[in-house]
Every structure is written in C-alpha cells, then in structure tokens.
Design a protein around this motif. Structure first.
Motif, PDB file in Angstrom:
ATOM      1  N   SER A  75      22.214 -42.032   7.631  1.00  0.00           N
ATOM      2  CA  SER A  75      21.111 -42.925   7.977  1.00  0.00           C
ATOM      3  C   SER A  75      20.140 -42.227   8.928  1.00  0.00           C
ATOM      4  N   ARG A  76      19.021 -42.893   9.207  1.00  0.00           N
ATOM      5  CA  ARG A  76      18.000 -42.298  10.065  1.00  0.00           C
ATOM      6  C   ARG A  76      18.398 -42.290  11.532  1.00  0.00           C
ATOM      7  N   THR A  77      19.297 -43.207  11.947  1.00  0.00           N
ATOM      8  CA  THR A  77      19.646 -43.304  13.376  1.00  0.00           C
ATOM      9  C   THR A  77      20.248 -42.017  13.921  1.00  0.00           C
ATOM     10  N   PRO A  78      21.286 -41.448  13.302  1.00  0.00           N
ATOM     11  CA  PRO A  78      21.816 -40.178  13.832  1.00  0.00           C
ATOM     12  C   PRO A  78      20.821 -39.020  13.727  1.00  0.00           C
ATOM     13  N   ILE A  79      19.941 -39.084  12.725  1.00  0.00           N
ATOM     14  CA  ILE A  79      18.906 -38.053  12.620  1.00  0.00           C
ATOM     15  C   ILE A  79      17.981 -38.115  13.826  1.00  0.00           C
ATOM     16  N   ARG A  80      17.572 -39.314  14.187  1.00  0.00           N
ATOM     17  CA  ARG A  80      16.676 -39.486  15.337  1.00  0.00           C
ATOM     18  C   ARG A  80      17.364 -39.039  16.625  1.00  0.00           C
ATOM     19  N   GLU A  81      18.646 -39.408  16.781  1.00  0.00           N
ATOM     20  CA  GLU A  81      19.388 -39.017  17.990  1.00  0.00           C
ATOM     21  C   GLU A  81      19.573 -37.503  18.048  1.00  0.00           C
ATOM     22  N   ALA A  82      19.848 -36.905  16.915  1.00  0.00           N
ATOM     23  CA  ALA A  82      20.008 -35.449  16.870  1.00  0.00           C
ATOM     24  C   ALA A  82      18.694 -34.749  17.179  1.00  0.00           C
ATOM     25  N   ALA A  83      17.597 -35.291  16.647  1.00  0.00           N
ATOM     26  CA  ALA A  83      16.287 -34.690  16.879  1.00  0.00           C
ATOM     27  C   ALA A  83      15.928 -34.711  18.364  1.00  0.00           C
ATOM     28  N   LEU A  84      16.293 -35.778  19.051  1.00  0.00           N
ATOM     29  CA  LEU A  84      16.042 -35.854  20.492  1.00  0.00           C
ATOM     30  C   LEU A  84      16.792 -34.750  21.233  1.00  0.00           C
ATOM     31  N   MET A  85      18.027 -34.510  20.828  1.00  0.00           N
ATOM     32  CA  MET A  85      18.824 -33.453  21.465  1.00  0.00           C
ATOM     33  C   MET A  85      18.235 -32.076  21.193  1.00  0.00           C
ATOM     34  N   LEU A  86      17.813 -31.854  19.955  1.00  0.00           N
ATOM     35  CA  LEU A  86      17.263 -30.542  19.590  1.00  0.00           C
ATOM     36  C   LEU A  86      15.874 -30.331  20.179  1.00  0.00           C
ATOM     37  N   GLU A  87      15.158 -31.428  20.410  1.00  0.00           N
ATOM     38  CA  GLU A  87      13.857 -31.328  21.077  1.00  0.00           C
ATOM     39  C   GLU A  87      14.050 -30.810  22.497  1.00  0.00           C
ATOM     40  N   SER A  88      15.116 -31.252  23.173  1.00  0.00           N
ATOM     41  CA  SER A  88      15.375 -30.803  24.544  1.00  0.00           C
ATOM     42  C   SER A  88      15.717 -29.324  24.591  1.00  0.00           C
ATOM     43  N   LYS A  89      16.137 -28.753  23.464  1.00  0.00           N
ATOM     44  CA  LYS A  89      16.458 -27.323  23.386  1.00  0.00           C
ATOM     45  C   LYS A  89      15.267 -26.488  22.895  1.00  0.00           C
ATOM     46  N   GLY A  90      14.141 -27.160  22.659  1.00  0.00           N
ATOM     47  CA  GLY A  90      12.933 -26.442  22.284  1.00  0.00           C
ATOM     48  C   GLY A  90      12.870 -26.022  20.833  1.00  0.00           C
ATOM     49  N   LEU A  91      13.692 -26.636  19.966  1.00  0.00           N
ATOM     50  CA  LEU A  91      13.705 -26.241  18.563  1.00  0.00           C
ATOM     51  C   LEU A  91      12.733 -27.049  17.709  1.00  0.00           C
ATOM     52  N   LEU A  92      12.440 -28.256  18.123  1.00  0.00           N
ATOM     53  CA  LEU A  92      11.526 -29.103  17.347  1.00  0.00           C
ATOM     54  C   LEU A  92      10.776 -30.038  18.270  1.00  0.00           C
ATOM     55  N   GLU A  93       9.801 -30.715  17.676  1.00  0.00           N
ATOM     56  CA  GLU A  93       8.997 -31.688  18.415  1.00  0.00           C
ATOM     57  C   GLU A  93       8.965 -32.983  17.626  1.00  0.00           C
ATOM     58  N   MET A  94       9.294 -34.077  18.295  1.00  0.00           N
ATOM     59  CA  MET A  94       9.227 -35.386  17.641  1.00  0.00           C
ATOM     60  C   MET A  94       7.818 -35.936  17.779  1.00  0.00           C
ATOM     61  N   ARG A  95       7.267 -36.408  16.649  1.00  0.00           N
ATOM     62  CA  ARG A  95       5.900 -36.916  16.655  1.00  0.00           C
ATOM     63  C   ARG A  95       5.896 -38.339  16.103  1.00  0.00           C
ATOM     64  N   PRO A  96       5.360 -39.277  16.869  1.00  0.00           N
ATOM     65  CA  PRO A  96       5.361 -40.686  16.435  1.00  0.00           C
ATOM     66  C   PRO A  96       4.752 -40.864  15.048  1.00  0.00           C
ATOM     67  N   ARG A  97       5.478 -41.539  14.193  1.00  0.00           N
ATOM     68  CA  ARG A  97       5.057 -41.886  12.823  1.00  0.00           C
ATOM     69  C   ARG A  97       4.866 -40.661  11.922  1.00  0.00           C
ATOM     70  N   LYS A  98       5.201 -39.473  12.414  1.00  0.00           N
ATOM     71  CA  LYS A  98       5.048 -38.267  11.603  1.00  0.00           C
ATOM     72  C   LYS A  98       6.354 -37.486  11.462  1.00  0.00           C
ATOM     73  N   GLY A  99       7.430 -38.011  12.028  1.00  0.00           N
ATOM     74  CA  GLY A  99       8.710 -37.328  11.919  1.00  0.00           C
ATOM     75  C   GLY A  99       8.838 -36.203  12.924  1.00  0.00           C
ATOM     76  N   VAL A 100       9.382 -35.065  12.491  1.00  0.00           N
ATOM     77  CA  VAL A 100       9.600 -33.948  13.400  1.00  0.00           C
ATOM     78  C   VAL A 100       8.873 -32.708  12.889  1.00  0.00           C
ATOM     79  N   ARG A 101       8.446 -31.892  13.814  1.00  0.00           N
ATOM     80  CA  ARG A 101       7.825 -30.605  13.497  1.00  0.00           C
ATOM     81  C   ARG A 101       8.734 -29.504  14.031  1.00  0.00           C
TER      82      ARG A 101
END
Length: 225
Positions: free
Chosen positions: A46-72
C-alpha cells in the motif's frame, strides 16, 4: 491492533530496504519523479509504508518528497558531498586519533587489517566493486574503533550519500592505489600507538578524496542529472 502495527512496521522496513537498493543501484535514476502509487504497485504494497519509507530516505538525502507530485530521486550533488566530506574528515580523523590512543591488540585490529588486504587483492584483480566494499569496511571499522557512539551515528546518517557518490564515480576515477597506501599508513600508526600521525594522515586522505570526488562530479556533470 498490535498485529496490524507489526505488519505496517514490517512493510515500512521492506519499503526502505527496497527503495534504497533501487536508488543506490540506479534503478530509480537520479532526477526522476515517481508517484507513491507507482512505487506501491512496483513493490506490491500500500501507499502508507511507501510514504513512511520515503520520509526516512529523505532524511538521508536520497530523495525529496513533493506535495501532490510524489518523490524525486535526488542527484549526487558536489556541494552536498563537500559538506559531507568536511564533516567526515574531522570525525574520522578524530576516530583515527582515538583508535591509536586506545592501545588495541593485533586481534582487535584484525578487521581493519583484513579490509586493507581485501582492497589490495581487489586492486591486483582490478575489481573496483570489491575494492569499494573493502574501502567501506575500513572506514566503518575505523569509526567503530574510535569508540564514540555519537560519531558513529552521525557518520551512519551520511553513509548512503557517500555510497551513491562512490558508485557513481567508481569506474571513472583513477585506480585507487594511493588510497590503499594511505589506509596502510593510518593502520600502522594506530597499531603503533601514534595518534598524531593517524589523525593527520587520515585527514589528508579524506581531503584528497573530497577534491577528487567533487572534481569528477563536476567534470562529468554528474551532479546535474
């Protein structure tokens, strides 16, 4: 509720592991954008663990979460690497000094010695991936031998960005013979209890590595993908 929480935690951990692997391998390429729903479908969750994982990886500088656009997926930035190497240079050099002051036995330094042997064998075989594994082990063990848990935690926070930069530049950098020589000098200084030599040689090694790495990123425009 507890079972559901355990399942969510497990899925989040799996999402972190899989997304991290895909980013470090280049399967999720730098500069690309991905919707949470797309990543959820790819990983079968589901999307929930994806969102939680993305937050963790954002803190490590691997990606950026963008509102309504997913992750970069973020590119490897030479500016970021300069800042990271400035921190690593000081913290790892301190660890080298403390390790030399600790009076470790030959057995206690066996992992550090083994990492250098692995790097030497990799150079002989011109196996750069094996060399990178040995190099990573050397730096991890050096920090551990420094005996400061907070230094370990800070270095670990930046490890994925360093790993990405190494992977990005590994096959276009000079054969790292000089790096192996530097590691041997640092190891010898630690084993002989010479903290000033251990600290200064490692500091010099990290400064040279920063210059080389950032130069490659800028020359080949790898930080603007």
């Amino acid at each position: 509720m507890k079972d559901q929480d355990a399942k969510t935690l497990s899925n989040t951990q799996r999402a972190v592991r899989d997304l991290r692997r895909m980013i470090l391998s280049g399967e999720l390429a730098a500069g690309t954008d991905h919707l949470e729903s797309e990543l959820a479908e790819t990983l079968g969750m589901s999307r929930t663990p994806i969102r939680e994982a993305a937050l963790m990886l954002e803190s490590k500088g691997l990606l950026e979460m963008r509102p309504r656009k997913g992750v970069r997926i973020l590119p490897v930035s030479s500016d970021d690497m300069r800042e990271i190497y400035d921190i690593l240079t000081e913290l790892e050099s301190l660890a080298a000094q403390r390790a030399a002051e600790a009076g470790y036995s030959e057995d206690e330094l066996s992992v550090l010695a083994g990492s250098i042997a692995k790097m030497d064998q990799a150079i002989d075989a011109e196996d750069l991936e094996a060399w990178a594994e040995g190099d990573e082990l050397f730096h991890q063990e050096l920090v551990r031998l420094g005996g400061n848990k907070r230094v370990e935690a800070i270095v670990a926070m930046m490890s994925d960005q360093v790993r990405r930069a190494r992977a990005t530049t590994l096959f276009i950098r000079p054969l790292p013979v000089k790096s192996n020589e530097d590691h041997r000098v640092v190891f010898q200084a630690i084993s002989e209890g010479r903290p000033d030599v251990a600290r200064e040689r490692h500091r010099e090694h990290r400064l040279q590595a920063k210059t080389m790495l950032c130069g490659i990123l800028e020359k080949h425009r790898l930080n603007s993908l």
